[in-house]
Design a protein around this motif. Structure first.
Motif, short mmCIF file in Angstrom:
data_model
loop_
_atom_site.label_atom_id
_atom_site.label_comp_id
_atom_site.label_asym_id
_atom_site.label_seq_id
_atom_site.Cartn_x
_atom_site.Cartn_y
_atom_site.Cartn_z
N CYS A 9 0.78 -1.01 0.69
CA CYS A 9 0.18 -0.49 0.05
C CYS A 9 0.57 1.52 0.04
O CYS A 9 1.97 1.03 0.18
N SER A 29 -10.66 5.00 -7.17
CA SER A 29 -10.38 4.15 -6.11
C SER A 29 -11.94 3.75 -5.59
O SER A 29 -12.86 4.27 -5.56
N VAL A 32 -12.95 -0.45 0.12
CA VAL A 32 -12.06 -1.62 0.39
C VAL A 32 -12.98 -1.86 1.94
O VAL A 32 -12.56 -3.00 2.51
N ARG A 43 -8.62 0.55 -2.96
CA ARG A 43 -8.09 -0.50 -3.68
C ARG A 43 -8.27 0.34 -5.49
O ARG A 43 -8.70 1.08 -5.50
N SER A 47 -4.69 -2.98 -9.57
CA SER A 47 -3.74 -3.90 -8.68
C SER A 47 -4.68 -4.20 -7.50
O SER A 47 -6.12 -4.03 -7.37
N ASP A 48 -3.71 -4.43 -6.65
CA ASP A 48 -4.62 -5.26 -5.39
C ASP A 48 -3.78 -4.09 -4.14
O ASP A 48 -3.81 -3.96 -3.05
N THR A 49 -2.94 -3.49 -4.69
CA THR A 49 -2.24 -2.53 -3.66
C THR A 49 -3.04 -1.37 -3.66
O THR A 49 -4.43 -0.99 -4.80
N GLU A 50 -3.52 -0.91 -2.22
CA GLU A 50 -4.36 0.22 -1.86
C GLU A 50 -3.59 1.38 -1.45
O GLU A 50 -2.24 1.38 -1.30
#
Length: 131
Positions: A9, A29, A32, A43, A47-50
């Motif tokens: 993140c 974004s 989540v 999120r 990507s699954d980067t937050e």
């Protein structure tokens, strides 16, 4: 084998979680998870980067996911880096801030407590089991 698994993140301080969520959702974004008025994870689209926004008195940081913070600390020190502080416990596991030989921050975290568990509307209610 790489010490760093991925960017987990980007952590950014805000003055209001509600205003932060509103701003970053306007940019595409999606929220989540939320931890009351302390932090929220949004999120990124591909990507699954937050983007993690928070009202804690912490600087903007990029968190690098590692398998084990204690092992990563040893690896960073063996390679010539230093540890600024940590490890300390966070909601999902352990966290530490280290520096490479040029003084760049290497913020590391692991998921030793598991990922955050949320209710149907995204409020944090505990942890999912660690992998």
């Amino acid at each position: 084998m790489s010490l760093f698994k991925k960017v987990d993140c980007v952590s950014l301080p805000v003055t209001s979680i509600d205003a932060g969520i509103e701003f970053y959702e306007k940019l595409g974004s999606s929220c989540v998870w939320r931890e009351k008025n302390v932090a929220a994870g949004l999120r990124m689209a591909d990507s699954d980067t937050e983007i993690v926004i928070h009202t804690r008195q912490l600087p903007a940081e990029t968190y690098l996911l590692v398998e084990s913070v204690p092992d990563a600390i040893r690896g960073i020190q063996n390679a010539g880096g230093t540890v600024e502080f940590g490890p300390i416990e966070i909601e999902a596991g352990l966290y530490a801030r280290s520096r490479d030989p040029w003084g760049n921050a290497l913020v590391i975290m692991d998921l030793s407590k598991g990922t955050l568990k949320t209710d149907a509307v995204g409020n944090v209610i505990g942890n999912n089991p660690a992998p």
